[in-house]
Design a protein around this motif. Sequence first.
Motif, mmCIF file in Angstrom:
data_model
loop_
_atom_site.group_PDB
_atom_site.id
_atom_site.type_symbol
_atom_site.label_atom_id
_atom_site.label_comp_id
_atom_site.label_asym_id
_atom_site.label_seq_id
_atom_site.Cartn_x
_atom_site.Cartn_y
_atom_site.Cartn_z
ATOM 1 N N LYS A 84 -9.520 6.101 1.051
ATOM 2 C CA LYS A 84 -9.593 5.835 -0.371
ATOM 3 C C LYS A 84 -8.412 6.367 -1.164
ATOM 4 N N GLU A 85 -7.715 7.361 -0.651
ATOM 5 C CA GLU A 85 -6.602 7.924 -1.437
ATOM 6 C C GLU A 85 -5.368 7.021 -1.453
ATOM 7 N N LYS B 129 -3.206 3.709 -2.406
ATOM 8 C CA LYS B 129 -3.154 2.862 -3.601
ATOM 9 C C LYS B 129 -2.639 1.479 -3.227
ATOM 10 N N ARG C 134 -9.440 -3.429 -1.821
ATOM 11 C CA ARG C 134 -9.662 -2.027 -1.506
ATOM 12 C C ARG C 134 -9.175 -1.745 -0.092
ATOM 13 N N ASP D 99 2.079 -5.916 -13.920
ATOM 14 C CA ASP D 99 0.935 -5.272 -13.267
ATOM 15 C C ASP D 99 -0.143 -6.248 -12.787
ATOM 16 N N VAL E 159 0.848 -1.185 0.000
ATOM 17 C CA VAL E 159 0.000 0.000 0.000
ATOM 18 C C VAL E 159 0.886 1.238 0.000
ATOM 19 N N HIS E 160 0.590 2.176 -0.908
ATOM 20 C CA HIS E 160 1.329 3.431 -0.999
ATOM 21 C C HIS E 160 0.376 4.606 -0.790
ATOM 22 N N ASP E 161 0.897 5.695 -0.253
ATOM 23 C CA ASP E 161 0.085 6.904 -0.142
ATOM 24 C C ASP E 161 0.207 7.713 -1.432
ATOM 25 N N HIS E 162 -0.392 8.903 -1.450
ATOM 26 C CA HIS E 162 -0.437 9.701 -2.677
ATOM 27 C C HIS E 162 0.939 10.202 -3.100
ATOM 28 N N GLY F 136 -1.332 -2.327 -4.308
ATOM 29 C CA GLY F 136 -0.744 -3.176 -5.340
ATOM 30 C C GLY F 136 -0.969 -4.623 -4.973
#
Length: 313
Positions: free
Chosen positions: A294-295, A297, A290, A240, A46-49, A299
């Motif tokens: 929500k912001e 991301k 998910r 991907d 999980v990455h932030d914006h 993988g």
Amino acid sequence: MKFFFNRAVSILAVFSLSGAQDPETAIKPETAIKVDVDVVNVLCTVHDHRGALVRDLKQDDFKIFEDGRPQEIRYFAQDTDLPLTIALLLDVSGSVRWFVEEEKRTAAKFLEQVLRPNDRALLVGFSSTIVLWQDLTGSSTLLAEALQRLRSIPFKGLPPLGFPMPSTLLYEAVQKTAVGKLKSLSGRKVLIVISDGLDNGSSVHLDSVIEAVQATNTIVYGICFESGFSGCTFLKDMSDPTGGRTFRVKKTPVAEIFATIQEEMRSQYALGYVSTNRAHDGTFRKLQVRVLPKELKVGARKGYYAGKPAPSP
């Protein structure tokens, strides 16, 4: 070329699921762990914006959907210590020969830093042949020695009219490694492909390669050296769907790419659920992970193939 040909003969037996194997390097049946067909395992990062890794999420922050239907997450772990298997595939064809000589130390250092006592790795070189330079081992010394032995095939220009073009069996190398070496193993599996992404001469297509790595629950990372006819898009299409990604060397130094991959592999969330679709029909199931907020991301692999029942004796 003679050395590559001789080694290539042995690789057919190593990668064959039914052929004889070298007793010193083969995966012994008693040590190969089978995957539980009832539990669907999903590894994700999980990455932030800003692109920074997020490491403090809880189980309730995740939701998993299979073919659009919500699933109950039964198993959850952070920064997992599950055994890690790394398959490092290096393109040694003439188009990327300059990388092979310059970056072997970087790859060796990466493997030395990332492997823990229960982890293993293997090394494959590919061009017009597919060569297993080092079978699965936990020894960073053996891997470093294999990397030093690895040599590129010099590019001698285009062949005379009527003679076959030089080949680069990228797709075959990935598929045979995934199916022949990684399929029967449990734990975390990562396949790193270092190439310009161009395939020439493989008997399999990209779709079949993607299916193979998805079926073995392997995360693919691409390290792409852009050439005049860059195939980075093909590596991206391969990585991907598995929850991995592809890096372009022109934009990011190789040492930094390896550091990023290492950080992601040690910052994963492990999720597990039992599908509400109990059919063992071998079909492809789409996955969506998910996370809140929500912001962020996620993988993660985009799907898996349901297991088939074992044939009756």
